[in-house]
Design an enzyme around this catalytic site. Structure first.
Site, short mmCIF file in Angstrom:
data_model
loop_
_atom_site.label_atom_id
_atom_site.label_comp_id
_atom_site.label_asym_id
_atom_site.label_seq_id
_atom_site.Cartn_x
_atom_site.Cartn_y
_atom_site.Cartn_z
N ARG A 94 46.89 50.75 35.91
CA ARG A 94 45.75 49.91 36.27
C ARG A 94 44.47 50.74 36.13
NH1 ARG A 94 47.41 45.72 39.49
NH2 ARG A 94 45.40 44.79 38.91
N LYS A 97 49.99 38.08 48.57
CA LYS A 97 49.60 37.45 47.31
C LYS A 97 50.53 36.29 46.95
CE LYS A 97 47.66 41.78 45.58
NZ LYS A 97 47.64 42.74 44.46
N ASN A 107 43.54 45.67 42.72
CA ASN A 107 42.89 46.78 42.03
C ASN A 107 41.41 46.92 42.38
OD1 ASN A 107 43.67 48.88 40.28
ND2 ASN A 107 42.45 47.99 38.64
N PRO A 111 45.04 38.26 41.14
CA PRO A 111 44.26 37.85 42.31
C PRO A 111 44.61 38.69 43.54
CG PRO A 111 45.09 35.93 41.15
CD PRO A 111 45.74 37.13 40.52
N GLU A 112 43.59 38.98 44.34
CA GLU A 112 43.81 39.77 45.54
C GLU A 112 43.96 38.85 46.75
OE1 GLU A 112 41.85 43.44 45.58
OE2 GLU A 112 41.54 43.44 43.42
#
Length: 294
Positions: free
Chosen positions: A250, A51, A165, A2-3
């Site tokens: 990633r 985060k 990402n 999660p961002e």
């Protein structure tokens, strides 16, 4: 993972459900907290930091959680059936008379004194959605390592907190540079725009159920997860390649026509299904990389 906008939403939901009320149930299902019981203590607030989620309770204690790649918090009514994971995936249960918050698959769950929170989040850079946001400081942090690839520098939470990402790929597209461009080689205009653009994107999405970076109702993202579909600007096929240290790679998306700068050699490039594609090869030597901070 999660961002920052997703974590901000989770904190707001937890705060709405728990803050101001005493806990009627506390079940922390990790070995080091197995004997901890916060029942009877009032939840003061739930606040995000990058985060990270900080649940502050009476008595000067903070329950710190991090969602990692698969973790989540879910809120349930008293008679509502719990969903979101299997029983063995539950790591935390916090309840009051009106709501129950259940934490699933949380890779980080620890209890610290509120006055010592800096020991777990003090390393983070300015929070894009926090009261400490400082664009000048964030930019200075990014420029500390001018040879570092921009994509990796953006993911390093020690530089600025909240980018994941998705935003990494989208920010680089909007700046018209590849994620492999060294930070120190950013054009002056892109350097000036970067912190303001990152802030704008996260703020625009913190209240939305679905993240959107394009402003278009029919397309959510410019490049992220779009390979090998056409770029929304130039119709060139969007490409994807891994970026990051071995074991921490990633998938990174970019348009080889719209974005200027180095891109991976063919051996490092893949499509979502794993087949090779033929990107534009970098004309610059690869530079050493540092593992991003959490």
């Amino acid at each position: 993972m999660p961002e920052g906008d997703s974590v901000w939403q989770a904190a707001r939901q937890l705060d709405s459900a728990l803050a101001g009320e005493p806990l009627t149930r506390c079940d922390l299902r990790v070995p080091r907290l197995a004997t901890v019981d916060l029942t009877g203590r009032r939840v003061l607030e739930v606040t995000p930091r990058g985060k990270h989620l900080l649940t502050r309770v009476e008595g000067g204690l903070t329950l710190h959680s991090h969602l990692g790649m698969e973790g989540s918090w879910r809120i349930f009514e008293p008679e509502e059936r719990w969903r979101g994971g299997q029983g063995h995936q539950i790591r935390a249960i916090l309840a009051n008379s009106a709501r129950t918050a259940v934490g699933y698959r949380l890779p980080v769950l620890e209890l610290v004194r509120t006055g010592e929170e800096s020991g777990i989040v003090g390393h983070l850079g300015p929070d894009l959605l926090g009261p400490d946001w400082d664009p000048a400081k964030a930019l200075a942090n990014l420029l500390t390592e001018p040879d570092r690839e921009l994509g990796e520098a953006l993911l390093d939470q020690r530089n600025l907190a909240g980018i994941g990402n998705v935003y990494k790929s989208e920010i680089c597209f909007l700046l018209r540079v590849t994620p492999w461009l060294p930070v120190g080689e950013l054009p002056a205009q892109a350097t000036e725009q970067l912190p303001l653009l990152a802030k704008k994107l996260l703020e625009a999405n913190r209240d939305r159920p679905l993240r959107r970076t394009t402003g278009r109702p029919d397309q959510r993202h410019y490049v992220y997860a779009r390979a090998p579909r056409p770029c929304l600007r130039c119709m060139t096929s969007v490409r994807v390649a891994d970026q990051g240290e071995p074991g921490r790679e990633r998938p990174t998306y970019w348009c080889p026509r719209c974005q200027q700068g180095p891109s991976p050699a063919p051996a490092r490039t893949r499509t979502p299904g794993g087949s090779a594609i033929n990107p534009r090869t970098s004309t610059q030597p690869r530079r050493p990389r540092r593992t991003p901070g959490a």
